[in-house]
Design a protein around this motif. Sequence first.
Motif, PDB file in Angstrom:
ATOM      1  N   GLU A 259      -6.160  -0.285  -3.017  1.00 29.68           N
ATOM      2  CA  GLU A 259      -4.995  -0.436  -2.152  1.00 29.68           C
ATOM      3  C   GLU A 259      -3.967   0.632  -2.482  1.00 29.68           C
ATOM      4  N   PRO A 260      -3.601   1.450  -1.495  1.00 34.92           N
ATOM      5  CA  PRO A 260      -2.631   2.506  -1.747  1.00 34.92           C
ATOM      6  C   PRO A 260      -1.208   1.963  -1.728  1.00 34.92           C
ATOM      7  N   LEU A 261      -0.247   2.789  -2.151  1.00 33.84           N
ATOM      8  CA  LEU A 261       1.145   2.367  -2.126  1.00 33.84           C
ATOM      9  C   LEU A 261       1.602   2.093  -0.701  1.00 33.84           C
TER      10      LEU A 261
ATOM     11  N   VAL B 175      -9.637   5.629   0.235  1.00 33.50           N
ATOM     12  CA  VAL B 175     -10.794   5.530  -0.647  1.00 33.50           C
ATOM     13  C   VAL B 175     -11.944   6.318  -0.023  1.00 33.50           C
ATOM     14  N   LEU B 176     -12.647   7.084  -0.832  1.00 39.90           N
ATOM     15  CA  LEU B 176     -13.761   7.904  -0.354  1.00 39.90           C
ATOM     16  C   LEU B 176     -14.984   7.015  -0.121  1.00 39.90           C
ATOM     17  N   PRO B 177     -15.539   7.007   1.095  1.00 42.17           N
ATOM     18  CA  PRO B 177     -16.734   6.188   1.348  1.00 42.17           C
ATOM     19  C   PRO B 177     -17.903   6.645   0.490  1.00 42.17           C
TER      20      PRO B 177
ATOM     21  N   PHE C 144       1.845  10.875  -2.590  1.00 41.13           N
ATOM     22  CA  PHE C 144       2.271   9.614  -3.191  1.00 41.13           C
ATOM     23  C   PHE C 144       1.847   8.364  -2.428  1.00 41.13           C
ATOM     24  N   PRO C 145       1.795   8.354  -1.096  1.00 37.60           N
ATOM     25  CA  PRO C 145       1.295   7.142  -0.429  1.00 37.60           C
ATOM     26  C   PRO C 145      -0.167   6.843  -0.737  1.00 37.60           C
ATOM     27  N   ARG C 146      -0.935   7.837  -1.203  1.00 41.28           N
ATOM     28  CA  ARG C 146      -2.355   7.617  -1.498  1.00 41.28           C
ATOM     29  C   ARG C 146      -2.578   7.066  -2.904  1.00 41.28           C
ATOM     30  N   ILE C 147      -1.542   6.952  -3.708  1.00 39.70           N
ATOM     31  CA  ILE C 147      -1.706   6.429  -5.067  1.00 39.70           C
ATOM     32  C   ILE C 147      -2.279   5.021  -4.998  1.00 39.70           C
ATOM     33  N   GLN C 148      -3.381   4.777  -5.696  1.00 37.14           N
ATOM     34  CA  GLN C 148      -4.007   3.461  -5.706  1.00 37.14           C
ATOM     35  C   GLN C 148      -3.328   2.575  -6.752  1.00 37.14           C
ATOM     36  N   LYS C 149      -2.839   1.425  -6.309  1.00 42.82           N
ATOM     37  CA  LYS C 149      -2.062   0.540  -7.173  1.00 42.82           C
ATOM     38  C   LYS C 149      -2.840   0.122  -8.413  1.00 42.82           C
ATOM     39  N   GLN C 150      -4.131  -0.158  -8.231  1.00 39.80           N
ATOM     40  CA  GLN C 150      -4.932  -0.617  -9.355  1.00 39.80           C
ATOM     41  C   GLN C 150      -5.004   0.438 -10.456  1.00 39.80           C
ATOM     42  N   LYS C 151      -5.151   1.700 -10.072  1.00 41.67           N
ATOM     43  CA  LYS C 151      -5.260   2.772 -11.064  1.00 41.67           C
ATOM     44  C   LYS C 151      -3.971   2.941 -11.857  1.00 41.67           C
TER      45      LYS C 151
END
Length: 263
Positions: free
Chosen positions: A23-25, A33-35, A236-243
């Motif tokens: 999930e991105p910001l 996410v890359l398929p 920055f919107p692509r930052i994955q929250k989990q990471k």
Amino acid sequence: MASATGIPPRPPARESIVASEAEPLLGKPGDAVLPAGASIMRTLVIGTGILAQLGVIILCADLWAHISSSPLIFFSGHPIAMSIAKFTLTQSVLVQQPISGDTPDQKRVGQYVHAALNLLAFAALVTGIVFIEVNKFRSGSPHFHVAHAFLGVSTLALLAGQYVVGFTMWLTPRLYGGEERAKSLYKYHRYVGYFVLLMLLATVVSAIFTDYVQSVLRLSFWTTSLGAVFVVMGVFPRIQKQKMGLRHPRNERPVNDSDSATD
């Protein structure tokens, strides 16, 4: 647990798990996410990545256009080398963001590409520093008389530390107490990496106020600022929250934090 009908609930599909873990910001889960099986090149434009590409192209194209229309001098090598480093570092960030830990082949390729881009950027940064230091030595110019110099040195020092930590966590995790311990530190490495990107963009914008740019290149403050804003809007919107350790959904398996030691 069985449902009210006595039929066991269907387990969530792998795609939904991956999407929630990525999930991105901004945007919906899975937007960045890359398929599985997709080309690694798609990491550079997935989601808002195209905005980052537009921004860094604006920054580099504007600079190169002004350099090509101005007298070419020894000092010209400094902004040229730094623009190459800026472009390469942006690609290095973008290539790692969308890769899921559930795709080990893509993850491995992403790690190698990320590391190679970082090495190329480091070489460009060192080249740029050599140009400016030789020029200052030859002309007897003072050091650290503008904000650009302070920001540049601070960014370079932080980036050098980031490189050392990133490569050692990836190649020699035993230095951090083992692989699992190194993986637990990845999120801090990512925080620093995004902060370095902001500092790098601030350094680029501050260059507008240096004597060389104002008297020779005459770059536009608004064009440079617009390019920097597009990079931020793309990355920055692509930052994955989990990471980043910002989200751990209940009843969902945790993300594999081994995506990269250099993300």
